[in-house]
Write an enzyme that holds these catalytic residues in place. Structure first.
Site, PDB file in Angstrom:
ATOM      1  N   ARG A  18      -3.422   5.122   1.020  1.00 29.68           N
ATOM      2  CA  ARG A  18      -4.329   5.001   1.902  1.00 29.68           C
ATOM      3  C   ARG A  18      -3.990   5.198   3.312  1.00 29.68           C
ATOM      4  NH1 ARG A  18      -6.313   3.037   6.721  1.00 29.68           N
ATOM      5  NH2 ARG A  18      -5.083   1.073   6.316  1.00 29.68           N
ATOM      6  N   ASP A  19      -3.192   4.429   3.940  1.00 29.97           N
ATOM      7  CA  ASP A  19      -2.923   4.788   5.413  1.00 29.97           C
ATOM      8  C   ASP A  19      -2.025   5.947   5.452  1.00 29.97           C
ATOM      9  OD1 ASP A  19      -2.851   4.242   7.933  1.00 29.97           O
ATOM     10  OD2 ASP A  19      -1.710   2.155   7.918  1.00 29.97           O
ATOM     11  N   HIS A 210       1.154  -6.042   9.696  1.00 32.72           N
ATOM     12  CA  HIS A 210       0.924  -4.543   9.374  1.00 32.72           C
ATOM     13  C   HIS A 210       1.765  -4.065  10.430  1.00 32.72           C
ATOM     14  CE1 HIS A 210      -0.944  -0.903   7.866  1.00 32.72           C
ATOM     15  NE2 HIS A 210      -1.063  -0.665   9.455  1.00 32.72           N
ATOM     16  N   HIS A 212       3.829  -0.802  12.714  1.00 30.48           N
ATOM     17  CA  HIS A 212       4.038   0.593  12.578  1.00 30.48           C
ATOM     18  C   HIS A 212       5.458   0.725  13.520  1.00 30.48           C
ATOM     19  CE1 HIS A 212       0.235   2.891  11.525  1.00 30.48           C
ATOM     20  NE2 HIS A 212       0.105   1.779  11.123  1.00 30.48           N
ATOM     21  N   CYS A 243       0.847   8.636  13.802  1.00 28.76           N
ATOM     22  CA  CYS A 243       0.001   8.288  14.817  1.00 28.76           C
ATOM     23  C   CYS A 243      -0.614   9.475  15.241  1.00 28.76           C
ATOM     24  CB  CYS A 243       0.841   7.466  16.125  1.00 28.76           C
ATOM     25  SG  CYS A 243      -0.026   7.272  17.519  1.00 28.76           S
ATOM     26  N   ASN A 252       3.592   4.155   9.891  1.00 28.25           N
ATOM     27  CA  ASN A 252       3.838   2.713   9.365  1.00 28.25           C
ATOM     28  C   ASN A 252       5.380   2.593   9.065  1.00 28.25           C
ATOM     29  OD1 ASN A 252       1.144   1.603   8.061  1.00 28.25           O
ATOM     30  ND2 ASN A 252       1.127   3.783   7.741  1.00 28.25           N
TER      31      ASN A 252
END
Lengths: 321, 321
Positions: A18-19, A210, A212, A243, A252
């Site tokens: 997903r991310d 979560h 990064h 990003c 991430n």
């Protein structure tokens, strides 16, 4: 003391499909996504954030969300999560029987407007309606607090603002949250302090961190969060999920680098690191670029290589004399 | 507790022009090296490891060692270090008035044979002769313990072996040492435990920690070392200084990412981070490749950017209603 109060077991949630995939230049074919999720399902991960039920116009890379959710082979030990930006998305998640929906609001008003095109009040009203929609179903609800440590427009975020949003989430009935460092602005001290505060005020809330790695502090922040009583971390295979504001910056925290580090200090993740590395090493070909994961390139810290023959000769010669 | 017992001030030693440049594909022109060192000299760094007095055949990139040492403009607050692999190198360092020589031996016998073509006993005998050579001069002697945490041939290294080597260094009269994670195999727990042990056994020895980020744990390891009482760290601008065995793997911990993290948790480095970033951002053009430093790409965690006009409009509209 460094590394005291660490949990003995850490739950790892995989967010790469997903991310990670959402911001890639290439569309990962549906069959490839399904194959990857099916392989990840067998590795001991706690959750897999499969996809996002967003508009295919907004995120074309995830236009196959339904098909992916419907065709993956589910492991009953894994929680399959779908990100849901609105009621329409929630209905799609219900229809495809996601185990959990992940709702997202930024604690920074500016970032929420910029990212979700809504004020925080509008997001919260929508969360309430989504919770209504989910009532009576088995679907779990998790809500993320994006930009919990810093916002690219408003700067460093005060912990009071995060606490305020958690209170609003609880008031709606949300009992599972993710504290997110969306653009990698958190410092280890900030992570330690905010996570300690959250654990103290809300001991019964289910909290995920979560992170990064945008400024290189991702793994340090993970350890800071664990030291503060968090035992659930999001991470992304290969560290994918960039990003958009910082070309070349990492996304991430990298799942396999995280698992490798946690195991190196004796924490149990239950994750099969070797198989994780196998999948990660296929990502550069799939995505047509290198990933930021380090262990996939360097190998495990415990791996050794043989000495070259001339060094062996040198050794033998020295031992004889 | 996480991040207790941290020193209030951390000394940063810059190694990019030696450990970084030595393994680059391109030769950095002598004038460029001198200009870079002269700029670095003004930024609050504790030491600069300028170059290495090795054979130009072994490391052609540093064939200009004498010229660089002779032509840099020295700041009396900075210690200018030269790496010295043998007596010939020590004589060259003396002739060019290095402030400090850095001697290197691997605590792993196999790595020392492979890297230095000598047994540890031969290395120690040479250290003794070099110390003799330096007697009566103002040149400080530091000796590194390469592969202090792990060796690519022998695996994880027991702390007893490191202590044993430190004892041998002390016996020769060496009072300043660098504990080096040469190939990035250290775990944060290992760093914390070994550094704590070294600080406890040798409270008066000057100890530097030299870390690589090969497996993504570099900055976490730095924090582990600081928590164990170390206050001096080697680092390399842009994180340059690769690992020859792992293509794409990162090298030394990145100076600007380290300084950025330390400042984010309130530790004082005295280093001018903005100017450091300026120089780091010139490295990709100089070296003809991207570097692994993250902050140079993403900017400081405290930097903000303006909201786009359509978000401002959205904000204004919401405030009116």
């Amino acid at each position: 003391m460094f590394m005291q109060n660490l949990p003995s077991e850490v739950l790892i949630n995989e967010v790469s499909t997903r991310d990670g995939f959402q911001s890639e230049a290439v569309f990962v074919p549906t069959d490839k996504k399904i194959e990857m999720i099916d392989r990840l399902s067998l590795l001991g991960l706690n959750k897999i954030e499969v996809t996002s039920f967003v508009s295919p116009k907004a995120i074309p890379n995830l236009r196959d969300a339904e098909e992916v959710m419907n065709r993956i082979t589910r492991n009953p030990k894994v929680t399959y999560v779908a990100l849901v930006p609105n009621e329409k998305g929630a209905e799609r998640a219900l229809a495809t029987k996601a185990d959990e929906v992940n709702l997202v609001m930024s604690v920074s008003e500016s970032h929420n407007l910029s990212n979700m095109r809504m004020t925080c009040a509008q997001s919260l009203a929508q969360f309430r309606r989504i919770c209504g929609l989910m009532e009576g179903s088995d679907v779990r609800i998790n809500a993320s607090l994006a930009t919990s440590f810093g916002c690219p427009f408003e700067g460093i975020i005060a912990p009071e603002r995060v606490i305020d949003v958690i209170d609003q989430y609880l008031e709606i009935g949300i009992q599972s949250i993710s504290i997110a460092d969306t653009t990698g602005m958190a410092s280890p001290r900030q992570v330690y302090e905010l996570c300690s505060l959250v654990r103290r005020i809300y001991p019964s809330v289910d909290v995920t961190l979560h992170l990064h790695n945008t400024r290189g502090m991702g793994l340090t922040n993970a350890l800071a969060g664990l030291s503060a009583g968090i035992n659930q971390l999001d991470a992304s295979l290969g560290g994918i999920g960039g990003c958009p504001y910082a070309p070349g910056a990492t996304g991430n925290i990298c799942t396999e680098d995280l698992v490798h580090m946690l195991e190196s200090i004796g924490l149990n993740t239950n994750v099969d690191l070797m198989k994780l590395l196998e999948i990660s090493r296929e990502l550069p070909a799939m995505l047509e670029h290198e990933t930021s994961g380090q262990v996939a390139k360097a190998g495990l810290r415990t791996e050794t290589r043989p000495l070259s023959q001339n060094v062996i000769d040198l050794k033998n010669r020295n031992e004889k004399h």
